[in-house]
Design an enzyme around this catalytic site. Structure first.
Site, PDB file in Angstrom:
ATOM      1  N   HIS A   1      24.935  27.060 -20.794  1.00 54.65           N
ATOM      2  CA  HIS A   1      26.333  27.473 -20.821  1.00 54.65           C
ATOM      3  C   HIS A   1      27.144  26.763 -19.753  1.00 54.65           C
ATOM      4  O   HIS A   1      28.365  26.676 -19.863  1.00 54.65           O
ATOM      5  CB  HIS A   1      26.443  28.993 -20.752  1.00 54.65           C
ATOM      6  CG  HIS A   1      26.055  29.609 -22.056  1.00 54.65           C
ATOM      7  ND1 HIS A   1      24.774  29.965 -22.337  1.00 54.65           N
ATOM      8  CD2 HIS A   1      26.776  29.837 -23.184  1.00 54.65           C
ATOM      9  CE1 HIS A   1      24.717  30.416 -23.587  1.00 54.65           C
ATOM     10  NE2 HIS A   1      25.915  30.350 -24.121  1.00 54.65           N
TER      11      HIS A   1
ATOM     12  N   ASN B   1      23.442  26.007 -30.958  1.00 50.48           N
ATOM     13  CA  ASN B   1      22.833  25.926 -29.616  1.00 50.48           C
ATOM     14  C   ASN B   1      21.576  26.784 -29.562  1.00 50.48           C
ATOM     15  O   ASN B   1      20.526  26.347 -29.089  1.00 50.48           O
ATOM     16  CB  ASN B   1      23.822  26.400 -28.548  1.00 50.48           C
ATOM     17  CG  ASN B   1      25.129  25.673 -28.633  1.00 50.48           C
ATOM     18  OD1 ASN B   1      25.178  24.555 -29.126  1.00 50.48           O
ATOM     19  ND2 ASN B   1      26.203  26.292 -28.173  1.00 50.48           N
ATOM     20  N   ASP B   2      21.709  28.007 -30.046  1.00 50.75           N
ATOM     21  CA  ASP B   2      20.534  28.878 -30.056  1.00 50.75           C
ATOM     22  C   ASP B   2      19.636  28.590 -31.248  1.00 50.75           C
ATOM     23  O   ASP B   2      18.417  28.633 -31.127  1.00 50.75           O
ATOM     24  CB  ASP B   2      20.967  30.353 -30.065  1.00 50.75           C
ATOM     25  CG  ASP B   2      21.265  30.835 -28.662  1.00 50.75           C
ATOM     26  OD1 ASP B   2      20.466  30.539 -27.757  1.00 50.75           O
ATOM     27  OD2 ASP B   2      22.299  31.489 -28.457  1.00 50.75           O
TER      28      ASP B   2
ATOM     29  N   ARG C   1      33.781  37.405 -30.337  1.00 56.61           N
ATOM     30  CA  ARG C   1      32.351  37.714 -30.372  1.00 56.61           C
ATOM     31  C   ARG C   1      32.049  38.771 -29.319  1.00 56.61           C
ATOM     32  O   ARG C   1      32.492  38.636 -28.172  1.00 56.61           O
ATOM     33  CB  ARG C   1      31.526  36.446 -30.098  1.00 56.61           C
ATOM     34  CG  ARG C   1      30.034  36.717 -30.146  1.00 56.61           C
ATOM     35  CD  ARG C   1      29.219  35.480 -29.953  1.00 56.61           C
ATOM     36  NE  ARG C   1      29.266  35.009 -28.580  1.00 56.61           N
ATOM     37  CZ  ARG C   1      28.642  33.924 -28.154  1.00 56.61           C
ATOM     38  NH1 ARG C   1      27.960  33.183 -29.009  1.00 56.61           N
ATOM     39  NH2 ARG C   1      28.718  33.552 -26.896  1.00 56.61           N
TER      40      ARG C   1
ATOM     41  N   CYS D   1      29.946  26.946 -34.948  1.00 55.88           N
ATOM     42  CA  CYS D   1      30.597  26.949 -33.641  1.00 55.88           C
ATOM     43  C   CYS D   1      29.683  26.492 -32.514  1.00 55.88           C
ATOM     44  O   CYS D   1      30.041  26.563 -31.342  1.00 55.88           O
ATOM     45  CB  CYS D   1      31.182  28.336 -33.334  1.00 55.88           C
ATOM     46  SG  CYS D   1      29.927  29.631 -33.284  1.00 55.88           S
TER      47      CYS D   1
ATOM     48  N   ARG E   1      33.975  33.667 -26.454  1.00 63.17           N
ATOM     49  CA  ARG E   1      32.763  34.141 -25.752  1.00 63.17           C
ATOM     50  C   ARG E   1      33.169  35.182 -24.711  1.00 63.17           C
ATOM     51  O   ARG E   1      33.354  34.870 -23.539  1.00 63.17           O
ATOM     52  CB  ARG E   1      32.066  32.973 -25.052  1.00 63.17           C
ATOM     53  CG  ARG E   1      31.418  31.954 -25.959  1.00 63.17           C
ATOM     54  CD  ARG E   1      30.665  30.909 -25.134  1.00 63.17           C
ATOM     55  NE  ARG E   1      29.773  30.102 -25.932  1.00 63.17           N
ATOM     56  CZ  ARG E   1      30.062  28.893 -26.426  1.00 63.17           C
ATOM     57  NH1 ARG E   1      31.248  28.358 -26.199  1.00 63.17           N
ATOM     58  NH2 ARG E   1      29.171  28.228 -27.118  1.00 63.17           N
TER      59      ARG E   1
ATOM     60  N   ARG F   1      17.001  25.759 -24.116  1.00 62.39           N
ATOM     61  CA  ARG F   1      18.218  24.938 -24.224  1.00 62.39           C
ATOM     62  C   ARG F   1      18.750  24.449 -22.883  1.00 62.39           C
ATOM     63  O   ARG F   1      19.560  23.531 -22.837  1.00 62.39           O
ATOM     64  CB  ARG F   1      19.312  25.718 -24.979  1.00 62.39           C
ATOM     65  CG  ARG F   1      19.680  27.016 -24.318  1.00 62.39           C
ATOM     66  CD  ARG F   1      20.549  27.876 -25.218  1.00 62.39           C
ATOM     67  NE  ARG F   1      21.967  27.587 -25.043  1.00 62.39           N
ATOM     68  CZ  ARG F   1      22.947  28.262 -25.643  1.00 62.39           C
ATOM     69  NH1 ARG F   1      22.653  29.235 -26.493  1.00 62.39           N
ATOM     70  NH2 ARG F   1      24.191  27.946 -25.424  1.00 62.39           N
TER      71      ARG F   1
ATOM     72  N   GLU G   1      21.777  32.332 -35.671  1.00 58.42           N
ATOM     73  CA  GLU G   1      21.283  31.666 -34.463  1.00 58.42           C
ATOM     74  C   GLU G   1      19.769  31.654 -34.340  1.00 58.42           C
ATOM     75  O   GLU G   1      19.239  31.166 -33.342  1.00 58.42           O
ATOM     76  CB  GLU G   1      21.836  32.376 -33.217  1.00 58.42           C
ATOM     77  CG  GLU G   1      23.338  32.347 -33.118  1.00 58.42           C
ATOM     78  CD  GLU G   1      23.819  32.903 -31.795  1.00 58.42           C
ATOM     79  OE1 GLU G   1      24.128  32.109 -30.899  1.00 58.42           O
ATOM     80  OE2 GLU G   1      23.903  34.134 -31.665  1.00 58.42           O
TER      81      GLU G   1
HETATM   82  C1  PEP Z   1      25.361  28.997 -30.138  1.00 58.89           C
HETATM   83  O1  PEP Z   1      24.288  29.533 -29.819  1.00 58.89           O
HETATM   84  O2  PEP Z   1      25.410  27.931 -30.781  1.00 58.89           O
HETATM   85  C2  PEP Z   1      26.641  29.591 -29.752  1.00 58.89           C
HETATM   86  C3  PEP Z   1      27.771  29.140 -30.222  1.00 58.89           C
HETATM   87  O3  PEP Z   1      26.609  30.611 -28.845  1.00 58.89           O
HETATM   88  P1  PEP Z   1      26.311  30.389 -27.293  1.00 58.89           P
HETATM   89  O4  PEP Z   1      26.337  28.912 -27.007  1.00 58.89           O
HETATM   90  O5  PEP Z   1      27.347  31.118 -26.527  1.00 58.89           O
HETATM   91  O6  PEP Z   1      24.940  30.965 -27.133  1.00 58.89           O
HETATM   92 MG    MG Z   2      24.268  31.542 -29.015  1.00 62.46          MG
END
Ligand code: PEP
Ligand code: MG
Length: 587
Positions: A191, A462-463, A338, A510, A299, A473, A439
């Site tokens: 993040h 991302n997840d 979210r 996203c 977020r 990650r 995710e």
């Molecule tokens: C993701 O996991 O792709 C996402 C958009 O949420 P975050 O990056 O906040 O975990």
């Molecule tokens: Mg995520």
């Protein structure tokens, strides 16, 4: 001149002086101070001791209550070290007589005692030595946090170099003062990377050890597009990177015209929604200024991470933040809020609420799991969102939903909160859609179960990538496996598109993959028609959408599908972007 390679996480070139913030492993070097600075260094020391004492007392009480008196005593031993008059006198002497900075004075004095104890070669004393180091690190964290504020508020922009930067500290950066970021640890999906990209600060993470080679105010070049860090570059190199920076600037100016265009179309006339991801209410303004088709991901956990002393935000705090975003975005476009995605790398230090110190936090009590465990917090967030829903077009999304029961439990709480507001006669939008993030592989595989019940989906690559490849990650040691072009990820995306289409459910993506220019044509080719990206990437994403035809994107996706490795797919996607946008498209 020294070259280092790290992970490029936020594009752009910057050339500037470095401000070193060593905040992990504590590589403290002696820094001379002027006689006029002695008083302020001593004051800094006082407040660090005070705050460390408060922390220890809090931990003593918590440990005694939760585990028993004998565990609380551990922290009493720490407090005793903190109160040691001899140790304190030695530190103060180093500051006032040797004229060295407070962090070095602390480091030196504690180190001396720790080594003495270690030298006694007895298990009991070895434990005491660990206690000394623990207390020292608490003080250093305090002192260096103050330093960080000083470094980051310097008048002219500087490159921030740190061992490690957590997302909440990154969130406090001012892009006019921090022109680039470079750290020893951290990965693409962290993040910290996401916040840096949102702020539009060129950033390279996970460089490995380099801080010890660096001095304050060394000249450096950070290339956030390629992951290069150059320390003390020669004149010719500076000129070369200056030229690269100018090319980027020229391309950026050309994109300005796209601000006006909210509706973007591919060359063969297919409409694509380009939305913005935000962490703070102020970023909603950037989305609107860049002509985004709404906010695709807010977020909200950053409300928590940036709140004073990491306190749990109350309903009014939530309400004010959501109202401000909704008023900015308005009713023309939607805002997807979210619910808290706390936990894993978004866990505030010293917070009794979520500080569960898990051995494997990415697999632990995070996201919707945490909200379903702490329902009071969850309810107050949902109440605030509903109350704010009269100021704009809001949608609610739940993070990291892995089972249908979690979704149903979250929806049941939402319905209950809704009923309460109805009973109280509080006005709100009665048709707020509820969606889930895709995710995890479990969610993808069970999409057919979710689809009839949810109003919309959003893919969080991302997840999804992290759990698909079983790769942390934010861990730079395994980044070679964390590639958004992963063939496995492409297959999960394709499946999600086809199930959503089959059930007629709106779908967006996203994750950071949408903010990677090379991946945009691929995603359109896989069938996505809505992408939510970092505010700093909105114009570039629109430019790409307007330059490709869907026909060509589908051809790209078909070819990408046939490659066996992420590296091959990436090379192919780069060649495609260059072919359409020109050879300097990836500069
Ligand atoms: C993701 O996991 O792709 C996402 C958009 O949420 P975050 O990056 O906040 O975990
Ligand atoms: Mg995520």
């Amino acid at each position: 001149m020294k070259y280092y390679h790290g992970i490029p996480v936020s594009p752009g070139v910057e050339i500037g002086l470095v401000s070193v913030v060593a905040n992990n492993n504590f590589l403290i070097r002696p820094r001379a101070i002027e006689s006029t600075q002695v008083a302020s260094e001593l004051a800094k020391l006082d407040s660090a001791f005070e705050s460390a004492a408060e922390t220890l007392e809090r931990r003593r009480i918590d440990a005694s209550e939760q585990l028993g008196e004998q565990y609380g005593q551990i922290f009493e031993a720490h407090a005793l070290i903190l109160r040691d008059a001899k140790l304190r006198a030695q530190i103060e002497k180093t500051i006032s007589e040797d004229r060295l900075c407070s962090e070095y004075a602390v480091y030196q004095a504690f180190d001396y005692y720790a080594k003495l104890l270690q030298g006694l070669q007895d298990a009991l004393y070895a434990d005491r030595a660990n206690d000394v180091v623990d207390v020292r690190d608490q003080l250093l964290r305090q002192l260096l946090a103050v330093n960080q504020e000083v470094a980051l508020s310097s008048e002219s922009g500087k490159i921030l170099a740190a061992n490690f930067l957590n997302p909440s500290d990154a969130a406090k950066l001012d892009p006019t003062k921090t022109i680039a970021i470079v750290t020893e640890t951290g990965g693409l999906g962290s993040h910290t990377a996401i916040v840096a990209s949102a702020l539009g600060i060129p950033t390279v993470l996970g460089v490995g050890s380099f801080i010890s080679e660096l001095y304050e105010d060394d000249l450096a070049i950070v290339d956030g597009s390629t992951g290069l860090l150059i320390i003390n570059p020669d004149q010719e190199t500076v000129q070369r990177y200056q030229a690269k920076k100018e090319t980027q600037e020229r391309r950026r100016r050309l994109r300005e015209a796209l601000r006006e265009k909210v509706v973007v179309k591919t060359t063969d006339g297919v409409e694509i929604e380009v939305k913005g991801n935000i962490e703070f209410p102020s970023e909603a303004v950037k989305c609107v200024e860049n002509g985004a088709a709404g906010v695709g991901l807010y977020r909200t956990e950053f409300l928590f991470l940036t709140s004073p002393n990491n306190s749990v935000p109350d309903e009014e705090t939530h309400f004010r933040a959501y109202k401000s975003v909704l008023e900015t975005v308005g009713f023309e476009q939607s805002t997807i809020i979210r619910t808290f995605d706390l936990g894993a790398d978004k866990t505030p230090d010293d917070n009794t609420f979520v500080n569960v110190k898990e051995p494997n936090p990415f697999m632990g009590l995070r996201s919707i799991r945490l909200s379903l465990r702490h329902t009071e917090m969850f309810r107050s967030q949902l109440r605030a969102i509903l109350r704010a829903s009269v100021y704009g077009k809001v949608k609610i999304m739940f993070p990291l939903v892995t089972t249908i029961s979690e979704w149903r439990d979250a929806r049941a709480i939402f319905m209950d909160v809704r009923d309460d507001l109805l009973d109280e006669g509080v006005p709100f939008d009665h048709d707020v859609p509820l969606g889930v993030m895709v995710e995890t592989p479990a969610t993808v595989v069970m999409l057919e179960q979710f689809a009839p019940e949810v109003d919309f989906f959003s893919i969080g690559t991302n997840d999804l990538l992290q759990y698909t490849q079983a790769v942390d990650r934010s861990n730079e040691n395994v980044m070679s496996l964390y590639q958004q072009e992963s063939p496995a990820l492409l297959r999960f995306i394709r499946h999600t598109v086809s199930v959503s289409n089959h059930y007629g459910k709106p779908l967006s993506l996203c994750g950071q993959m949408a903010s990677m220019p090379t991946c945009v044509p691929l995603l359109l080719g896989l069938g996505l028609r809505s992408l939510s990206v970092s505010p700093s990437m909105i114009l570039q994403t629109k430019e790409i959408c307007e330059s490709f035809s869907i026909e060509r994107c589908e051809e790209i996706a078909r070819k990408a599908w046939r490659f066996e490795t992420a590296a091959d797919i990436r090379a192919f996607l780069r060649s495609q972007l260059r072919a359409v946008l020109g050879s300097d498209a990836l500069e």
